[in-house]
Design a protein around this motif. Structure first.
Motif, PDB file in Angstrom:
ATOM      1  N   TYR A   1      45.131 101.424  13.816  1.00 14.17           N
ATOM      2  CA  TYR A   1      44.069 101.905  14.790  1.00 14.17           C
ATOM      3  C   TYR A   1      44.597 102.259  15.983  1.00 14.17           C
ATOM      4  O   TYR A   1      44.181 103.467  16.528  1.00 14.17           O
ATOM      5  N   ALA A   2      45.612 101.580  16.702  1.00 12.52           N
ATOM      6  CA  ALA A   2      46.143 102.147  17.998  1.00 12.52           C
ATOM      7  C   ALA A   2      46.850 103.317  17.937  1.00 12.52           C
ATOM      8  O   ALA A   2      46.651 104.245  18.745  1.00 12.52           O
ATOM      9  N   VAL A   3      47.640 103.603  16.956  1.00 10.71           N
ATOM     10  CA  VAL A   3      48.371 104.935  16.927  1.00 10.71           C
ATOM     11  C   VAL A   3      47.485 106.057  16.613  1.00 10.71           C
ATOM     12  O   VAL A   3      47.756 106.979  17.325  1.00 10.71           O
ATOM     13  N   LEU A   4      46.639 105.818  15.607  1.00 10.52           N
ATOM     14  CA  LEU A   4      45.662 107.005  15.350  1.00 10.52           C
ATOM     15  C   LEU A   4      44.778 107.219  16.601  1.00 10.52           C
ATOM     16  O   LEU A   4      44.254 108.511  16.790  1.00 10.52           O
ATOM     17  N   GLU A   5      44.144 105.930  17.083  1.00 12.19           N
ATOM     18  CA  GLU A   5      43.147 106.463  18.055  1.00 12.19           C
ATOM     19  C   GLU A   5      44.066 107.293  19.537  1.00 12.19           C
ATOM     20  O   GLU A   5      43.282 108.064  20.198  1.00 12.19           O
ATOM     21  N   LEU A   6      45.183 106.693  19.686  1.00 15.69           N
ATOM     22  CA  LEU A   6      45.995 107.223  20.796  1.00 15.69           C
ATOM     23  C   LEU A   6      46.232 108.725  20.435  1.00 15.69           C
ATOM     24  O   LEU A   6      46.257 109.645  21.136  1.00 15.69           O
ATOM     25  N   ALA A   7      46.750 108.994  19.119  1.00 13.59           N
ATOM     26  CA  ALA A   7      47.120 110.257  18.804  1.00 13.59           C
ATOM     27  C   ALA A   7      45.980 111.241  18.696  1.00 13.59           C
ATOM     28  O   ALA A   7      46.320 112.301  18.956  1.00 13.59           O
ATOM     29  N   ALA A   8      44.808 110.688  18.216  1.00 16.58           N
ATOM     30  CA  ALA A   8      43.543 111.315  18.411  1.00 16.58           C
ATOM     31  C   ALA A   8      43.252 112.023  19.705  1.00 16.58           C
ATOM     32  O   ALA A   8      42.644 113.070  20.148  1.00 16.58           O
ATOM     33  N   ASN A   9      43.615 111.199  20.926  1.00 20.17           N
ATOM     34  CA  ASN A   9      43.289 111.390  22.184  1.00 20.17           C
ATOM     35  C   ASN A   9      44.630 111.884  22.947  1.00 20.17           C
ATOM     36  O   ASN A   9      44.827 110.982  23.899  1.00 20.17           O
ATOM     37  N   PRO A  10      45.241 112.817  22.666  1.00 18.64           N
ATOM     38  CA  PRO A  10      46.629 113.009  23.388  1.00 18.64           C
ATOM     39  C   PRO A  10      46.649 113.065  24.845  1.00 18.64           C
ATOM     40  O   PRO A  10      47.727 113.051  25.519  1.00 18.64           O
ATOM     41  N   ASP A  11      45.503 113.610  25.248  1.00 15.89           N
ATOM     42  CA  ASP A  11      45.476 113.954  26.605  1.00 15.89           C
ATOM     43  C   ASP A  11      44.932 112.632  27.620  1.00 15.89           C
ATOM     44  O   ASP A  11      44.776 112.735  28.735  1.00 15.89           O
TER      45      ASP A  11
ATOM     46  N   ALA B   1      53.230 113.448  15.663  1.00 12.78           N
ATOM     47  CA  ALA B   1      52.430 113.430  14.684  1.00 12.78           C
ATOM     48  C   ALA B   1      52.430 114.119  13.524  1.00 12.78           C
ATOM     49  O   ALA B   1      51.984 113.630  12.563  1.00 12.78           O
ATOM     50  N   ARG B   2      53.305 115.112  13.427  1.00  7.30           N
ATOM     51  CA  ARG B   2      53.402 115.775  12.144  1.00  7.30           C
ATOM     52  C   ARG B   2      54.519 115.174  11.255  1.00  7.30           C
ATOM     53  O   ARG B   2      54.825 115.438  10.031  1.00  7.30           O
ATOM     54  N   ARG B   3      55.321 114.100  11.884  1.00  7.13           N
ATOM     55  CA  ARG B   3      56.452 113.624  11.295  1.00  7.13           C
ATOM     56  C   ARG B   3      56.151 112.077  10.901  1.00  7.13           C
ATOM     57  O   ARG B   3      56.896 111.541   9.981  1.00  7.13           O
ATOM     58  N   VAL B   4      55.505 111.355  11.848  1.00  7.27           N
ATOM     59  CA  VAL B   4      55.230 109.704  11.558  1.00  7.27           C
ATOM     60  C   VAL B   4      54.177 109.653  10.673  1.00  7.27           C
ATOM     61  O   VAL B   4      53.060 110.335  10.639  1.00  7.27           O
ATOM     62  N   THR B   5      54.559 108.930   9.698  1.00  9.50           N
ATOM     63  CA  THR B   5      53.729 108.718   8.436  1.00  9.50           C
ATOM     64  C   THR B   5      53.192 107.125   8.644  1.00  9.50           C
ATOM     65  O   THR B   5      53.677 106.199   9.552  1.00  9.50           O
ATOM     66  N   LEU B   6      52.194 106.963   7.724  1.00  6.27           N
ATOM     67  CA  LEU B   6      51.638 105.603   7.728  1.00  6.27           C
ATOM     68  C   LEU B   6      52.490 104.632   7.529  1.00  6.27           C
ATOM     69  O   LEU B   6      52.537 103.518   7.983  1.00  6.27           O
ATOM     70  N   LEU B   7      53.379 104.899   6.509  1.00  4.71           N
ATOM     71  CA  LEU B   7      54.494 104.005   6.135  1.00  4.71           C
ATOM     72  C   LEU B   7      55.229 103.535   7.283  1.00  4.71           C
ATOM     73  O   LEU B   7      55.598 102.437   7.423  1.00  4.71           O
ATOM     74  N   ASP B   8      55.654 104.486   8.263  1.00  2.00           N
ATOM     75  CA  ASP B   8      56.459 104.321   9.319  1.00  2.00           C
ATOM     76  C   ASP B   8      55.854 103.114  10.164  1.00  2.00           C
ATOM     77  O   ASP B   8      56.493 102.304  10.828  1.00  2.00           O
ATOM     78  N   VAL B   9      54.412 103.245  10.576  1.00  2.00           N
ATOM     79  CA  VAL B   9      53.807 102.201  11.254  1.00  2.00           C
ATOM     80  C   VAL B   9      53.664 101.017  10.496  1.00  2.00           C
ATOM     81  O   VAL B   9      54.029  99.811  11.108  1.00  2.00           O
ATOM     82  N   ILE B  10      53.337 101.063   9.243  1.00  2.00           N
ATOM     83  CA  ILE B  10      53.032  99.842   8.408  1.00  2.00           C
ATOM     84  C   ILE B  10      54.343  98.861   8.202  1.00  2.00           C
ATOM     85  O   ILE B  10      54.458  97.742   8.631  1.00  2.00           O
ATOM     86  N   SER B  11      55.493  99.779   8.296  1.00  2.00           N
ATOM     87  CA  SER B  11      56.926  98.953   7.929  1.00  2.00           C
ATOM     88  C   SER B  11      57.080  98.113   9.441  1.00  2.00           C
ATOM     89  O   SER B  11      58.202  97.425   9.226  1.00  2.00           O
TER      90      SER B  11
END
Lengths: 149, 169
Positions: free
Chosen positions: A12-22, A70-80
């Motif tokens: 949630y945190a990674v996606l919310e922050l990446a969705a609002n980069p500014d 955001a083009r390189r980090v995968t969901l697996l990177d966060v999950i791991s």
């Protein structure tokens, strides 16, 4: 598939922050948006910070922002960072039996597909897929507005 | 990501703006003259040199409507070869309604992550749509992270079919 609470909060945190980069968002902001524990999320954000996926600014107007690619980090990177979803086969009661081994083959197949799926979806791809779905739903709700010309 | 597509007059070629300061990409039907570059790129990507396969594939796509062999090249004056994609419309195998299958895609290594793959994907989807199908499908090795990530970035997700196999003793 059920992910642990910390893993889900991390996504949630990674996606919310990446969705609002500014924007810089506080743990309280994110926790309120998802209806989750602010204390638990603060601990998760510290783990994400140590992994280099978010950074923080203190003081008034401070907060967290996504600092990964955001083009390189995968969901697996966060999950791991929060749990091990690799196959746990060949161990446990009954694993060293014919039926235990046959069952492990099936469970390993499922785990393999899960890892391949999480490992192929980047943060950018997930956000893009979300936006496409929103646009498709908007077009379906108002087809006249969406038609060209 | 393709931002704009303009239909050009010659041979149904389409021009794709790639954004991010990259040059536009032109996507057109393959000709026999493209085959040496396709064979070389495929050989680099797969480690297998297959001139007979590519010759046969080209002639099949020439003969059958619904089969598409497309080339991406720079829209600048040098028309530099950038990549290729092959696909076809198939119907009723495995109980599937007609759909477009992407059989293979290749992008020159130095021009990856620059919108070429997206331009090829968009171009073949436009042709599949013109053929009357509403779904595009492909199949990948589970551990082919590069292509899996690419196709997911185009919005593709797991579909309603699952591939099964076993060694024949």
């Amino acid at each position: 598939m059920k992910l642990q609470k910390a893993t889900r909060y991390g996504l949630y945190a990674v996606l919310e922050l990446a969705a609002n980069p500014d924007e810089q968002l506080s743990a309280t902001d994110i926790a309120a948006a998802y209806g989750i524990s602010g204390n638990h999320l603060a601990k998760v954000l510290r783990d994400l910070g140590r992994a280099g996926l978010v950074d923080s600014a203190r003081g008034a107007g401070g907060g967290y922002r996504f600092s990964g690619n955001a083009r390189r980090v995968t969901l697996l990177d966060v999950i791991s960072l929060f749990e091990d979803i690799s196959s746990d086969t060949g161990s446990g009661d009954g694993a060293d039996t014919e039926i235990g081994r046959a069952l492990d083959l099936v469970l390993g197949e499922i785990d393999d597909i899960a890892r391949a799926t999480f490992g192929s979806i980047t943060i950018e791809t997930l956000l893009k897929t979300m936006r496409w779905r929103q646009e498709r739903e908007a077009r379906a709700a108002a087809p006249d507005l969406a038609s060209p010309g | 990501m393709t931002d704009d597509t303009t239909l050009l007059a010659n041979d149904n070629a389409t021009r794709h703006a790639t954004g991010d300061g990259e040059a536009d990409v032109l996507v057109r039907r393959a000709t026999a003259n493209d085959l040496p570059l396709v064979i070389e790129l495929d050989g680099d990507n797969t480690g297998l040199h297959k001139p007979d396969y590519w010759g046969e594939t080209f002639h099949e796509t020439e003969r059958h409507p619904g089969q598409h062999f497309l080339i991406a090249e720079s829209a600048s004056s040098d028309h530099e070869f950038l990549g290729f994609i092959v696909g076809e419309v198939r119907a009723w195998e495995f109980g599937s309604r007609p759909c477009g299958w992407i059989l293979t895609i290749g992008v020159v290594h130095e021009r990856r992550v620059a919108g070429v793959g997206s331009a090829l994907f968009d171009a073949i989807c436009e042709r599949f749509a013109a053929d009357g199908v509403k779904t595009v499908r492909t199949m990948l090795a589970r551990h082919d992270q590069l292509n899996m990530s690419f196709f997911r970035s185009q919005g593709m997700m797991a579909g309603s079919f699952i591939e099964l196999e076993k060694p024949i003793d």
